[in-house]
Design a protein around this motif. Structure first.
Motif, PDB file in Angstrom:
ATOM      1  N   GLY A  60      -2.195  39.108 -28.603  1.00  0.00           N
ATOM      2  CA  GLY A  60      -0.754  38.971 -28.513  1.00  0.00           C
ATOM      3  C   GLY A  60      -0.265  37.650 -29.073  1.00  0.00           C
ATOM      4  N   SER A  61       0.906  37.215 -28.626  1.00  0.00           N
ATOM      5  CA  SER A  61       1.470  35.931 -29.056  1.00  0.00           C
ATOM      6  C   SER A  61       1.022  34.847 -28.085  1.00  0.00           C
ATOM      7  CB  SER A  61       2.994  36.003 -29.083  1.00  0.00           C
ATOM      8  OG  SER A  61       3.439  36.928 -30.029  1.00  0.00           O
ATOM      9  N   PRO A  62       0.168  33.948 -28.540  1.00  0.00           N
ATOM     10  CA  PRO A  62      -0.361  32.948 -27.608  1.00  0.00           C
ATOM     11  C   PRO A  62       0.523  31.716 -27.485  1.00  0.00           C
ATOM     12  CG  PRO A  62      -1.397  32.663 -29.726  1.00  0.00           C
ATOM     13  CD  PRO A  62      -0.419  33.807 -29.878  1.00  0.00           C
ATOM     14  N   GLU A  63       0.353  31.043 -26.382  1.00  0.00           N
ATOM     15  CA  GLU A  63       0.904  29.699 -26.210  1.00  0.00           C
ATOM     16  C   GLU A  63      -0.297  28.766 -26.114  1.00  0.00           C
ATOM     17  OE1 GLU A  63       4.429  31.532 -23.335  1.00  0.00           O
ATOM     18  OE2 GLU A  63       3.335  29.742 -22.739  1.00  0.00           O
ATOM     19  N   LEU A  64      -0.342  27.762 -26.954  1.00  0.00           N
ATOM     20  CA  LEU A  64      -1.514  26.890 -27.012  1.00  0.00           C
ATOM     21  C   LEU A  64      -1.159  25.474 -26.568  1.00  0.00           C
ATOM     22  CD1 LEU A  64      -4.331  27.844 -28.015  1.00  0.00           C
ATOM     23  CD2 LEU A  64      -2.463  29.292 -28.835  1.00  0.00           C
ATOM     24  N   PHE A  65      -2.108  24.859 -25.877  1.00  0.00           N
ATOM     25  CA  PHE A  65      -1.923  23.516 -25.333  1.00  0.00           C
ATOM     26  C   PHE A  65      -3.190  22.694 -25.544  1.00  0.00           C
ATOM     27  CE2 PHE A  65       1.774  24.735 -22.734  1.00  0.00           C
ATOM     28  CZ  PHE A  65       1.578  26.100 -22.607  1.00  0.00           C
ATOM     29  N   TRP A  66      -3.030  21.395 -25.590  1.00  0.00           N
ATOM     30  CA  TRP A  66      -4.138  20.462 -25.454  1.00  0.00           C
ATOM     31  C   TRP A  66      -3.871  19.598 -24.225  1.00  0.00           C
ATOM     32  CZ3 TRP A  66      -8.839  20.074 -27.551  1.00  0.00           C
ATOM     33  CH2 TRP A  66      -9.095  20.760 -28.757  1.00  0.00           C
ATOM     34  N   TYR A  67      -4.861  19.568 -23.326  1.00  0.00           N
ATOM     35  CA  TYR A  67      -4.814  18.702 -22.157  1.00  0.00           C
ATOM     36  C   TYR A  67      -5.861  17.607 -22.332  1.00  0.00           C
ATOM     37  CZ  TYR A  67      -1.707  21.616 -19.330  1.00  0.00           C
ATOM     38  OH  TYR A  67      -0.618  22.290 -18.834  1.00  0.00           O
ATOM     39  N   VAL A  68      -5.617  16.438 -21.733  1.00  0.00           N
ATOM     40  CA  VAL A  68      -6.535  15.313 -21.837  1.00  0.00           C
ATOM     41  C   VAL A  68      -6.803  14.745 -20.454  1.00  0.00           C
ATOM     42  CG1 VAL A  68      -4.652  13.665 -22.284  1.00  0.00           C
ATOM     43  CG2 VAL A  68      -6.978  13.104 -22.993  1.00  0.00           C
ATOM     44  N   GLN A  69      -8.035  14.312 -20.259  1.00  0.00           N
ATOM     45  CA  GLN A  69      -8.426  13.662 -19.007  1.00  0.00           C
ATOM     46  C   GLN A  69      -9.104  12.344 -19.332  1.00  0.00           C
ATOM     47  OE1 GLN A  69     -11.352  15.754 -16.630  1.00  0.00           O
ATOM     48  NE2 GLN A  69     -10.514  14.950 -14.739  1.00  0.00           N
ATOM     49  N   TYR A  70      -8.397  11.251 -19.099  1.00  0.00           N
ATOM     50  CA  TYR A  70      -8.975   9.925 -19.278  1.00  0.00           C
ATOM     51  C   TYR A  70      -9.832   9.589 -18.062  1.00  0.00           C
ATOM     52  CZ  TYR A  70      -5.393   9.679 -22.873  1.00  0.00           C
ATOM     53  OH  TYR A  70      -4.599   9.951 -23.960  1.00  0.00           O
ATOM     54  N   SER A  71     -10.726   8.634 -18.258  1.00  0.00           N
ATOM     55  CA  SER A  71     -11.658   8.280 -17.189  1.00  0.00           C
ATOM     56  C   SER A  71     -10.907   7.911 -15.913  1.00  0.00           C
ATOM     57  CB  SER A  71     -12.527   7.112 -17.643  1.00  0.00           C
ATOM     58  OG  SER A  71     -13.415   6.716 -16.619  1.00  0.00           O
ATOM     59  N   ARG A  72     -11.302   8.529 -14.810  1.00  0.00           N
ATOM     60  CA  ARG A  72     -10.740   8.244 -13.489  1.00  0.00           C
ATOM     61  C   ARG A  72      -9.262   8.604 -13.380  1.00  0.00           C
ATOM     62  NH1 ARG A  72     -14.756   5.455 -11.037  1.00  0.00           N
ATOM     63  NH2 ARG A  72     -16.119   4.191 -12.345  1.00  0.00           N
ATOM     64  N   GLN A  73      -8.778   9.465 -14.257  1.00  0.00           N
ATOM     65  CA  GLN A  73      -7.394   9.910 -14.171  1.00  0.00           C
ATOM     66  C   GLN A  73      -7.346  11.424 -14.088  1.00  0.00           C
ATOM     67  OE1 GLN A  73      -4.578   8.235 -16.929  1.00  0.00           O
ATOM     68  NE2 GLN A  73      -5.697   6.293 -17.051  1.00  0.00           N
ATOM     69  N   ARG A  74      -6.216  11.946 -13.677  1.00  0.00           N
ATOM     70  CA  ARG A  74      -6.086  13.377 -13.582  1.00  0.00           C
ATOM     71  C   ARG A  74      -5.786  13.998 -14.940  1.00  0.00           C
ATOM     72  NH1 ARG A  74      -1.489  13.924  -9.232  1.00  0.00           N
ATOM     73  NH2 ARG A  74      -2.574  12.102  -8.384  1.00  0.00           N
ATOM     74  N   LEU A  75      -6.045  15.275 -15.041  1.00  0.00           N
ATOM     75  CA  LEU A  75      -5.764  16.012 -16.272  1.00  0.00           C
ATOM     76  C   LEU A  75      -4.263  16.005 -16.544  1.00  0.00           C
ATOM     77  CD1 LEU A  75      -7.873  17.705 -17.946  1.00  0.00           C
ATOM     78  CD2 LEU A  75      -6.801  19.713 -16.953  1.00  0.00           C
ATOM     79  N   GLN A  76      -3.898  15.819 -17.818  1.00  0.00           N
ATOM     80  CA  GLN A  76      -2.475  15.791 -18.166  1.00  0.00           C
ATOM     81  C   GLN A  76      -2.253  16.458 -19.509  1.00  0.00           C
ATOM     82  OE1 GLN A  76      -1.205  11.632 -19.555  1.00  0.00           O
ATOM     83  NE2 GLN A  76      -3.051  11.193 -18.383  1.00  0.00           N
ATOM     84  N   LEU A  77      -1.058  16.972 -19.685  1.00  0.00           N
ATOM     85  CA  LEU A  77      -0.714  17.635 -20.936  1.00  0.00           C
ATOM     86  C   LEU A  77      -0.606  16.629 -22.070  1.00  0.00           C
ATOM     87  CD1 LEU A  77       0.205  20.254 -22.396  1.00  0.00           C
ATOM     88  CD2 LEU A  77       2.544  19.622 -21.774  1.00  0.00           C
ATOM     89  N   LEU A  78      -1.224  16.935 -23.197  1.00  0.00           N
ATOM     90  CA  LEU A  78      -1.114  16.082 -24.381  1.00  0.00           C
ATOM     91  C   LEU A  78      -0.131  16.705 -25.379  1.00  0.00           C
ATOM     92  CD1 LEU A  78      -2.118  13.611 -25.992  1.00  0.00           C
ATOM     93  CD2 LEU A  78      -3.918  15.076 -26.913  1.00  0.00           C
ATOM     94  N   LEU A  79      -0.392  17.957 -25.747  1.00  0.00           N
ATOM     95  CA  LEU A  79       0.444  18.628 -26.747  1.00  0.00           C
ATOM     96  C   LEU A  79       0.617  20.088 -26.392  1.00  0.00           C
ATOM     97  CD1 LEU A  79      -1.052  17.512 -30.198  1.00  0.00           C
ATOM     98  CD2 LEU A  79       1.199  16.914 -29.301  1.00  0.00           C
ATOM     99  N   ARG A  80       1.734  20.657 -26.834  1.00  0.00           N
ATOM    100  CA  ARG A  80       1.919  22.099 -26.777  1.00  0.00           C
ATOM    101  C   ARG A  80       2.382  22.547 -28.159  1.00  0.00           C
ATOM    102  NH1 ARG A  80       6.235  22.247 -22.131  1.00  0.00           N
ATOM    103  NH2 ARG A  80       5.620  20.083 -21.833  1.00  0.00           N
ATOM    104  N   HIS A  81       1.945  23.699 -28.612  1.00  0.00           N
ATOM    105  CA  HIS A  81       2.176  24.057 -30.010  1.00  0.00           C
ATOM    106  C   HIS A  81       3.641  24.265 -30.309  1.00  0.00           C
ATOM    107  CE1 HIS A  81       2.560  28.424 -29.078  1.00  0.00           C
ATOM    108  NE2 HIS A  81       3.202  28.452 -30.222  1.00  0.00           N
ATOM    109  N   ILE A  82       4.414  24.701 -29.341  1.00  0.00           N
ATOM    110  CA  ILE A  82       5.812  24.999 -29.597  1.00  0.00           C
ATOM    111  C   ILE A  82       6.600  23.728 -29.927  1.00  0.00           C
ATOM    112  CG2 ILE A  82       6.476  24.819 -27.184  1.00  0.00           C
ATOM    113  CD1 ILE A  82       7.830  27.280 -29.827  1.00  0.00           C
TER     114      ILE A  82
END
Lengths: 114, 109
Positions: B29-51
């Protein structure tokens, strides 16, 4: 604003014991999620809840249960822990509805089952 | 079912060198794509979204539906880019994310 909090930060647990991991968010997000993070396997969805009162199974639900009595809290329970449940557990939340809603993650709980 | 593949587990690059993290997906189907990043000792966070088609911290990612890819690129790596990066896919209209296995990036000074 705290965002998402998880407790405990870490825990060592004997196999066979019952354990509840707590997750609370103050963003009034409808949707919440539990993931486990394992080296080489990435993040895998355990259970999710689209809104208070509803829950659903994710990719790896066996051995885990969840409840969603209200919007803010989404506890994850291991009824009888096994060593393969040793992992880092992340809770997340997102606004319900609309496209491209970002998921916000908690700091994680490191669980070791011996 | 949707699936996300990140082929390299560990990527070591020198500071100032280009970095590219590959992400391929399978979804009809039509996907939504993301990149998440986790720096050392930090929580996961959104980096980029394709839209958004934006550059965050010098990173860009373009959705290529023909190649079913969403590779993450940065022309000049910095030491602070050392982190774990996850590609994620969401089916349109669905809240749940499917994550790849992640890439550990180490930037050598």
């Amino acid at each position: 604003i705290a965002g998402i909090t998880q407790a405990p930060t870490s825990q060592i647990l004997a196999a066979g014991r019952r354990m509840t991991l707590r997750c609370t968010q103050d963003m009034r997000h409808n949707a919440m999620y539990w993931y486990r993070q394992d080296l080489g396997l990435g993040l895998r969805l355990i259970h999710y809840s689209n809104t208070a009162g509803t829950t659903g199974k994710g990719e790896v639900p066996d051995g885990y249960s969840v409840s969603r009595a209200n919007t803010d809290d989404f506890p994850l329970t291991l009824a009888s822990a096994v060593p393969s449940q040793t992992s880092v557990y992340f809770c997340a939340s997102s606004a319900q509805g609309g496209s491209y809603n970002e998921q916000f993650f908690g700091p994680g709980t490191r669980l070791t089952v011996l | 079912a949707q699936r996300v593949t990140q082929p390299e587990k560990l990527l070591s690059v020198f500071k100032g060198a280009p970095v590219e993290l590959k992400c391929n997906y399978s979804y009809s189907g039509s996907p939504e794509l993301f990149w998440y990043v986790q720096y050392s000792r930090q929580r996961l966070q959104l980096l980029l979204r394709h839209i958004s088609r934006e550059s965050i911290k010098g990173f860009t990612a373009d959705l290529n539906k023909g190649e079913t890819s969403f590779h993450l690129k940065k022309p000049f790596a910095q030491e602070e880019d050392s982190a774990m990066y996850y590609c994620a896919l969401r089916r349109y209209g669905n809240n749940r994310l499917a994550f790849g296995k992640g890439n550990q990036v180490v930037v050598i000074p």
